[in-house]
Design a protein around this motif. Structure first.
Motif, PDB file in Angstrom:
ATOM      1  N   TRP A   6       0.829  -1.210   0.000  1.00 35.92           N
ATOM      2  CA  TRP A   6       0.000   0.000   0.000  1.00 35.92           C
ATOM      3  C   TRP A   6       0.864   1.260   0.000  1.00 35.92           C
ATOM      4  O   TRP A   6       0.598   2.209  -0.735  1.00 35.92           O
ATOM      5  CB  TRP A   6      -0.936   0.013   1.203  1.00 35.92           C
ATOM      6  N   ILE A   7       1.890   1.274   0.841  1.00 39.49           N
ATOM      7  CA  ILE A   7       2.758   2.460   0.928  1.00 39.49           C
ATOM      8  C   ILE A   7       3.450   2.712  -0.402  1.00 39.49           C
ATOM      9  O   ILE A   7       3.450   3.844  -0.917  1.00 39.49           O
ATOM     10  CB  ILE A   7       3.783   2.300   2.073  1.00 39.49           C
ATOM     11  N   ILE A   8       4.021   1.674  -0.984  1.00 41.94           N
ATOM     12  CA  ILE A   8       4.726   1.836  -2.261  1.00 41.94           C
ATOM     13  C   ILE A   8       3.749   2.233  -3.358  1.00 41.94           C
ATOM     14  O   ILE A   8       4.049   3.114  -4.175  1.00 41.94           O
ATOM     15  CB  ILE A   8       5.490   0.550  -2.622  1.00 41.94           C
ATOM     16  N   ALA A   9       2.578   1.631  -3.391  1.00 38.57           N
ATOM     17  CA  ALA A   9       1.585   1.979  -4.407  1.00 38.57           C
ATOM     18  C   ALA A   9       1.149   3.441  -4.267  1.00 38.57           C
ATOM     19  O   ALA A   9       0.997   4.147  -5.272  1.00 38.57           O
ATOM     20  CB  ALA A   9       0.383   1.052  -4.323  1.00 38.57           C
ATOM     21  N   CYS A  10       0.965   3.897  -3.043  1.00 47.35           N
ATOM     22  CA  CYS A  10       0.570   5.300  -2.831  1.00 47.35           C
ATOM     23  C   CYS A  10       1.672   6.261  -3.252  1.00 47.35           C
ATOM     24  O   CYS A  10       1.396   7.292  -3.883  1.00 47.35           O
ATOM     25  CB  CYS A  10       0.187   5.535  -1.372  1.00 47.35           C
ATOM     26  N   LEU A  80       1.438  -3.103 -14.249  1.00 49.49           N
ATOM     27  CA  LEU A  80       2.098  -3.620 -15.452  1.00 49.49           C
ATOM     28  C   LEU A  80       2.117  -2.583 -16.571  1.00 49.49           C
ATOM     29  O   LEU A  80       3.108  -2.445 -17.284  1.00 49.49           O
ATOM     30  CB  LEU A  80       1.419  -4.900 -15.928  1.00 49.49           C
ATOM     31  N   GLY A  81       1.021  -1.853 -16.719  1.00 50.47           N
ATOM     32  CA  GLY A  81       0.985  -0.790 -17.724  1.00 50.47           C
ATOM     33  C   GLY A  81       2.015   0.292 -17.442  1.00 50.47           C
ATOM     34  O   GLY A  81       2.720   0.759 -18.353  1.00 50.47           O
ATOM     35  N   LEU A  82       2.127   0.687 -16.176  1.00 51.77           N
ATOM     36  CA  LEU A  82       3.131   1.685 -15.813  1.00 51.77           C
ATOM     37  C   LEU A  82       4.544   1.125 -15.965  1.00 51.77           C
ATOM     38  O   LEU A  82       5.474   1.867 -16.290  1.00 51.77           O
ATOM     39  CB  LEU A  82       2.887   2.181 -14.389  1.00 51.77           C
ATOM     40  N   ALA A  83       4.708  -0.167 -15.769  1.00 57.45           N
ATOM     41  CA  ALA A  83       6.018  -0.792 -15.974  1.00 57.45           C
ATOM     42  C   ALA A  83       6.437  -0.687 -17.440  1.00 57.45           C
ATOM     43  O   ALA A  83       7.613  -0.444 -17.738  1.00 57.45           O
ATOM     44  CB  ALA A  83       5.990  -2.249 -15.520  1.00 57.45           C
ATOM     45  N   GLN A  97      21.718   9.001 -23.424  1.00 61.50           N
ATOM     46  CA  GLN A  97      22.840   8.977 -22.491  1.00 61.50           C
ATOM     47  C   GLN A  97      22.589   9.843 -21.253  1.00 61.50           C
ATOM     48  O   GLN A  97      23.484  10.503 -20.750  1.00 61.50           O
ATOM     49  CB  GLN A  97      24.138   9.368 -23.189  1.00 61.50           C
ATOM     50  N   GLU A  98      21.361   9.811 -20.778  1.00 60.50           N
ATOM     51  CA  GLU A  98      20.975  10.491 -19.539  1.00 60.50           C
ATOM     52  C   GLU A  98      20.876   9.431 -18.447  1.00 60.50           C
ATOM     53  O   GLU A  98      19.798   9.039 -18.020  1.00 60.50           O
ATOM     54  CB  GLU A  98      19.650  11.230 -19.730  1.00 60.50           C
ATOM     55  N   PHE A  99      22.031   8.989 -17.976  1.00 60.13           N
ATOM     56  CA  PHE A  99      22.093   7.816 -17.117  1.00 60.13           C
ATOM     57  C   PHE A  99      21.537   8.057 -15.720  1.00 60.13           C
ATOM     58  O   PHE A  99      20.990   7.153 -15.106  1.00 60.13           O
ATOM     59  CB  PHE A  99      23.519   7.281 -17.068  1.00 60.13           C
ATOM     60  N   LYS A 100      21.647   9.274 -15.190  1.00 58.78           N
ATOM     61  CA  LYS A 100      21.088   9.548 -13.859  1.00 58.78           C
ATOM     62  C   LYS A 100      19.572   9.396 -13.868  1.00 58.78           C
ATOM     63  O   LYS A 100      18.990   8.807 -12.959  1.00 58.78           O
ATOM     64  CB  LYS A 100      21.470  10.952 -13.398  1.00 58.78           C
ATOM     65  N   HIS A 101      18.933   9.926 -14.901  1.00 63.49           N
ATOM     66  CA  HIS A 101      17.484   9.803 -15.000  1.00 63.49           C
ATOM     67  C   HIS A 101      17.078   8.362 -15.320  1.00 63.49           C
ATOM     68  O   HIS A 101      16.030   7.894 -14.886  1.00 63.49           O
ATOM     69  CB  HIS A 101      16.932  10.761 -16.048  1.00 63.49           C
ATOM     70  N   MET A 102      17.924   7.673 -16.065  1.00 64.57           N
ATOM     71  CA  MET A 102      17.622   6.282 -16.384  1.00 64.57           C
ATOM     72  C   MET A 102      17.608   5.440 -15.106  1.00 64.57           C
ATOM     73  O   MET A 102      16.725   4.604 -14.913  1.00 64.57           O
ATOM     74  CB  MET A 102      18.656   5.721 -17.362  1.00 64.57           C
ATOM     75  N   VAL A 103      18.569   5.672 -14.215  1.00 60.67           N
ATOM     76  CA  VAL A 103      18.616   4.926 -12.956  1.00 60.67           C
ATOM     77  C   VAL A 103      17.364   5.215 -12.125  1.00 60.67           C
ATOM     78  O   VAL A 103      16.786   4.309 -11.516  1.00 60.67           O
ATOM     79  CB  VAL A 103      19.906   5.260 -12.177  1.00 60.67           C
ATOM     80  N   LEU A 104      16.914   6.457 -12.112  1.00 58.15           N
ATOM     81  CA  LEU A 104      15.687   6.797 -11.389  1.00 58.15           C
ATOM     82  C   LEU A 104      14.491   6.036 -11.967  1.00 58.15           C
ATOM     83  O   LEU A 104      13.689   5.465 -11.228  1.00 58.15           O
ATOM     84  CB  LEU A 104      15.442   8.302 -11.439  1.00 58.15           C
ATOM     85  N   ASN A 105      14.391   6.004 -13.292  1.00 61.49           N
ATOM     86  CA  ASN A 105      13.284   5.280 -13.918  1.00 61.49           C
ATOM     87  C   ASN A 105      13.375   3.779 -13.663  1.00 61.49           C
ATOM     88  O   ASN A 105      12.347   3.118 -13.494  1.00 61.49           O
ATOM     89  CB  ASN A 105      13.236   5.570 -15.416  1.00 61.49           C
ATOM     90  N   LEU A 106      14.576   3.237 -13.631  1.00 59.40           N
ATOM     91  CA  LEU A 106      14.723   1.811 -13.321  1.00 59.40           C
ATOM     92  C   LEU A 106      14.338   1.520 -11.873  1.00 59.40           C
ATOM     93  O   LEU A 106      13.804   0.442 -11.570  1.00 59.40           O
ATOM     94  CB  LEU A 106      16.157   1.353 -13.613  1.00 59.40           C
ATOM     95  N   LEU A 111      10.090  -0.853  -8.303  1.00 59.73           N
ATOM     96  CA  LEU A 111       9.001  -0.708  -7.330  1.00 59.73           C
ATOM     97  C   LEU A 111       7.657  -1.097  -7.940  1.00 59.73           C
ATOM     98  O   LEU A 111       6.821  -1.739  -7.286  1.00 59.73           O
ATOM     99  CB  LEU A 111       8.959   0.722  -6.795  1.00 59.73           C
ATOM    100  N   ILE A 112       7.432  -0.714  -9.179  1.00 60.03           N
ATOM    101  CA  ILE A 112       6.179  -1.053  -9.854  1.00 60.03           C
ATOM    102  C   ILE A 112       6.058  -2.569 -10.038  1.00 60.03           C
ATOM    103  O   ILE A 112       4.990  -3.149  -9.825  1.00 60.03           O
ATOM    104  CB  ILE A 112       6.082  -0.323 -11.214  1.00 60.03           C
TER     105      ILE A 112
END
Length: 126
Positions: A6-10, A80-83, A97-106, A111-112
């Motif tokens: 629940w916490i992660i989903a919120c 799954l859709g958000l994944a 080559q925006e690796f910092k943002h890529m790590v955030l998205n990964l 979490l998803i």
């Protein structure tokens, strides 16, 4: 485990709600000037707006079906859709080559996937 899901989903719902609203309501040129926002110039304005709307629907899908007890199976499907969206985002940022943002998205992707796995599996709502 249910509380953690629940916490992660919120938290994810809040992230996707804000990100989706930004894409939907902020002009494309202004989004492009934000840190890590240059990717929006690689896509049409209508795609960016549609992506924002889909992220908002996904955010609602992470919370509302379970909270209202109306079709809780939609929670892992929304995850799954958000994944899929986050996989695409990480791919675009890898190519740019925006690796910092890529790590955030990964991180968001991990979490998803955890939410989808938990809600499809042993911590489902039924």
């Amino acid at each position: 485990m249910n509380i953690a899901l629940w916490i992660i989903a919120c938290l994810l719902a809040a992230v996707f709600l804000i990100a989706g609203a930004n894409k939907l309501f902020i002009p494309q040129q202004k989004l492009a000037r934000a840190p890590g926002g240059g990717w929006v110039l690689d896509f049409s304005g209508s795609f960016v707006k549609t992506l924002g709307a889909v992220e908002i629907v996904g955010a609602a899908g992470l919370i509302l079906p379970a909270a209202l007890d109306i079709g809780p199976i939609l929670v892992p499907l929304a995850a799954l859709g958000l994944a899929v969206i986050m996989t695409g985002a990480a791919t675009v940022e890898f190519r740019r080559q925006e690796f910092k943002h890529m790590v955030l998205n990964l991180t968001y992707l991990a979490l998803i996937i955890f939410v989808a796995w938990g809600r499809f599996g042993f911590a489902s709502f039924s």
